[in-house]
Write an enzyme that holds these catalytic residues in place. Structure first.
Site, PDB file in Angstrom:
ATOM      1  N   GLU A 147       0.895  -1.160   0.000  1.00 41.79           N
ATOM      2  CA  GLU A 147       0.000   0.000   0.000  1.00 41.79           C
ATOM      3  C   GLU A 147       0.929   1.204   0.000  1.00 41.79           C
ATOM      4  O   GLU A 147       1.195   1.816   1.026  1.00 41.79           O
ATOM      5  CB  GLU A 147      -0.922  -0.016   1.231  1.00 41.79           C
ATOM      6  CG  GLU A 147      -2.254   0.687   1.005  1.00 41.79           C
ATOM      7  CD  GLU A 147      -2.153   2.199   1.026  1.00 41.79           C
ATOM      8  OE1 GLU A 147      -1.326   2.753   0.259  1.00 41.79           O
ATOM      9  OE2 GLU A 147      -2.894   2.821   1.780  1.00 41.79           O
ATOM     10  N   GLU A 156       4.473   8.447  -3.878  1.00 42.20           N
ATOM     11  CA  GLU A 156       5.171   8.043  -2.652  1.00 42.20           C
ATOM     12  C   GLU A 156       6.322   7.079  -2.941  1.00 42.20           C
ATOM     13  O   GLU A 156       6.809   6.395  -2.046  1.00 42.20           O
ATOM     14  CB  GLU A 156       4.181   7.399  -1.672  1.00 42.20           C
ATOM     15  CG  GLU A 156       3.190   8.389  -1.081  1.00 42.20           C
ATOM     16  CD  GLU A 156       2.326   7.780   0.005  1.00 42.20           C
ATOM     17  OE1 GLU A 156       2.517   6.589   0.317  1.00 42.20           O
ATOM     18  OE2 GLU A 156       1.465   8.497   0.535  1.00 42.20           O
TER      19      GLU A 156
END
Length: 687
Positions: A147, A156
């Site tokens: 995730e 990210e």
């Protein structure tokens, strides 16, 4: 040896003074935890359910091959997905979490659920994890769970992490959850959204203020604009393309973080100006694509109210480098490029595809400085015609033929407008060299360089020599300051007015003449989830995370309001709105604190999650500009909020039930401390 104390200097956004505060690792730790939004993810039942389904299916496929199941969970957070894997039958799970406080929380949660013998928490970045007898992992994993995604999917560092994992941490042909991600885009024309990217001409008393050519040619800021697109009405944009599939990433195979471009051809659906690309993505949790977690906005659903809400993943708005005219039936090509952390879009006619393939579109980069000085919401504020008209009318009422104006706001158009309205001389204080240069471009583009003088000096350092011996007849501000986070941070204008009092004429006008702090008790449709305790999540006890967040909130000296753009987060008013504190800018900041107490009866039923707070600026006695509510509250309690500024939200530790009969009320107490600029607040329910 005595403990060493560390002090950090910060500019107070309200007083402008340099404050020295004691800092420690403990303080930073608690700040990080208090600001974390893990509650939002844990409350996202759709996300959790889809992950659980995908994990069970992946574990079952490996077991069906007669293999032991070794799982690698990168970015484990609370450890929820790792526990799902063990509950699904996995033999062992390596859970990687680089953020130390979260790794500690995950360890507590794993132990509380009885999985500590089958889950190993590794407090490292995944690219530092080693495999081998003496390594962090004994064997390579055959199931990869991650995730690592943000609103832009890859922001990210998902691609470099996957690239390293496939090279070093997982077996060839491993199962992956999610299995694949697909990015979608739609080309639109939107006056609303485009106003966040480009300065529009401003009409003032028959004159026209035009943006500098360099701003119009600029490709803008490269950073994505992430918003809750579900709150952007389809009536505010015109689709020029269908929803296009731009590209997919298969996470079960080696992934590359290298620069790539992908193009999709389509036929223009209508005439219009190609300005904006709306984008979102789906996660396919299994190879067959039967388990899908989508980020699509609610207006793509046949039943919009059934769309899941989430704030950790939203949707993206990308602005094309330049707008272009398209005609219905045109054959066009939309191209998306990405590096290892970000995406950008460009549009070409199909005939240019060969040329484009040789020279892919470069990443947008601001060359005019305006996109570095102004945020997207600030662009929208400067382009708000109704707001500008309010300032024009207010300036008209205070300007004199021999008027000398001084503007105190960051990167403001007010000094330009005052000159257009006939002020003899206009000075403007700018807080930064870059902001000053942007306003200089505007003055030059409108041949006003002689009428407006920009001063890069602090208010308390300004002298009559800087003003060429002039006395100020009008002190004006929006007020807007780039350092403001909460609505009342713009009270910095009041402190500037106080510092400048010796340079003002005795009869000088101050615009705005006053400001008022307003409040409203509200029930949030969804935003409450970011602060709500989770306790149990999909059958797993995650209460240690709740306890850690609560300890972090208690660690702070007092509970505080948070800035949120409430136009993106629907809420219902359970009380009337009220002005709870007034600040008189025609006078200097007082020496003594200002206090206010009162109560507001609950007039609608609902669960009261907290209080919304905003400022209203009273330019004159009859002209007010609101940074919060911009329309009447509906009979059902629905609110319309300004898109230009963030409002303050004070969350209650637990919701209060409002009977709506007026017999219960929310009592409030506010205290403004002039020495620090702080506004302390407290609330309670009374019968």
């Amino acid at each position: 040896m005595a403990d060493m104390k560390t002090f950090c200097g910060r500019t107070n956004p309200i007083t402008g003074a340099l404050d020295w505060a004691e800092e420690s690792e403990e303080y930073d730790y608690h700040q990080e935890i208090a600001r974390s939004c893990y509650a939002d993810m844990l409350h996202d039942h759709d996300r959790n359910e889809k992950y659980y389904q995908g994990i069970r299916a992946a574990v079952a496929r490996v077991m069906a091959r007669g293999e032991k199941v070794f799982v690698l969970d990168i970015g484990t957070g609370t450890g929820l997905l790792s526990m799902m894997a063990i509950a699904a039958g996995a033999d062992f799970c390596y859970a990687v979490e680089v953020f130390k406080p979260m790794a500690e929380a995950a360890q507590s949660i794993v132990e509380k659920n009885g999985f500590s013998d089958k889950i190993k928490i590794i407090n490292k970045h995944s690219t530092d994890v080693t495999v081998g007898p003496d390594g962090d992992m004994q064997v390579k994993a055959n199931v990869l769970i991650t995730e690592l995604f943000d609103t832009e999917l890859i922001g990210e560092g998902a691609l470099p992490s996957y690239e390293h994992a496939h090279q070093n941490l997982v077996q060839d042909g491993c199962e992956a959850v999610p299995h694949r991600a697909t990015v979608y885009a739609q080309l639109v024309e939107s006056e609303l959204l485009w106003s966040w990217a480009q300065l529009q001409p401003v009409e003032v008393e028959g004159g026209r203020l035009v943006p500098p050519p360099a701003v119009g040619r600029c490709a803008g800021a490269h950073a994505v604009c992430d918003v809750q697109l579900s709150q952007v009405s389809p009536s505010s944009f015109t689709p020029l393309s269908p929803v296009c599939t731009m590209f997919s990433v298969d996470f079960s195979k080696p992934v590359s973080s290298a620069f790539q471009c992908h193009s999709t051809q389509f036929v223009a659906q209508s005439d219009g100006r190609a300005q904006v690309v709306l984008s979102w993505w789906d996660l396919h949790m299994d190879p067959g694509g039967t388990i899908v977690c989508t980020m699509a906005p609610s207006w793509t659903y046949s039943q919009p109210k059934r769309a899941p809400w989430r704030d950790h993943w939203m949707q993206s708005v990308y602005f094309l480098p330049t707008e272009s005219r398209v005609t219905e039936g045109d054959q066009l090509s939309l191209t998306v490029c990405h590096d290892d952390y970000s995406l950008w879009y460009s549009l070409q006619p199909n005939s240019q595809q060969d040329t484009q393939a040789e020279a892919p579109p470069s990443r947008p980069c601001c060359t005019c400085q305006a996109h570095l000085v102004w945020t997207r919401s600030r662009f929208g504020e400067l382009n708000d015609r109704r707001r500008t008209e309010s300032y024009v009318r207010a300036l008209h009422s205070v300007l004199r033929d021999d008027g000398v104006c001084l503007a105190v706001s960051d990167g403001s158009l007010l000094p330009v407008i005052a000159h257009m309205l006939g002020a003899r001389k206009v000075f403007s204080l700018e807080n930064s060299r870059m902001s000053k240069q942007v306003v200089e471009q505007i003055l030059e583009a409108n041949a006003m360089s002689r009428g407006v003088e920009l001063l890069e000096v602090r208010p308390e350092q300004l002298t009559r020599n800087d003003l060429r011996g002039e006395q100020i007849s009008v002190l004006m501000g929006e007020p807007y300051f780039s350092t403001s986070l909460l609505p009342w941070h713009s009270l910095f204008f009041w402190y500037c007015r106080t510092a400048l009092s010796g340079l003002l004429r005795p009869d000088a006008a101050v615009l705005p003449g006053a400001a008022s702090l307003h409040m409203l008790a509200v029930e949030f449709q969804d935003l409450w989830r970011i602060r709500a305790p989770c306790g149990n999540c999909e059958g797993f006890d995650v209460s240690p995370m709740d306890e850690m967040v609560q300890r972090s909130l208690d660690f702070r000296e007092s509970r505080e309001a948070e800035p949120h753009p409430l136009w993106e987060y629907p809420c219902r008013a359970l009380t009337q709105s009220a002005a709870v504190m007034t600040f008189n800018f025609t006078q200097c900041v007082p020496q003594q604190p200002i206090s206010s107490q009162g109560s507001l009866p609950f007039i609608r039923t609902g669960r009261c999650h907290g209080v919304a707070l905003w400022m209203e600026y009273h330019l004159t006695d009859d002209i007010t500009v609101s940074t919060g509510l911009i329309g009447p509250i509906s009979e059902q309690g629905d609110c319309e909020w300004s898109r230009h500024r963030k409002q303050g939200v004070y969350f209650f530790r637990s919701p209060w039930q409002s009977p709506g009969d007026g017999r219960r009320q929310v009592s409030y107490s506010f205290t403004f401390q002039p020495s620090s600029g702080d506004i302390k607040m407290d609330f309670s329910i009374t019968a």
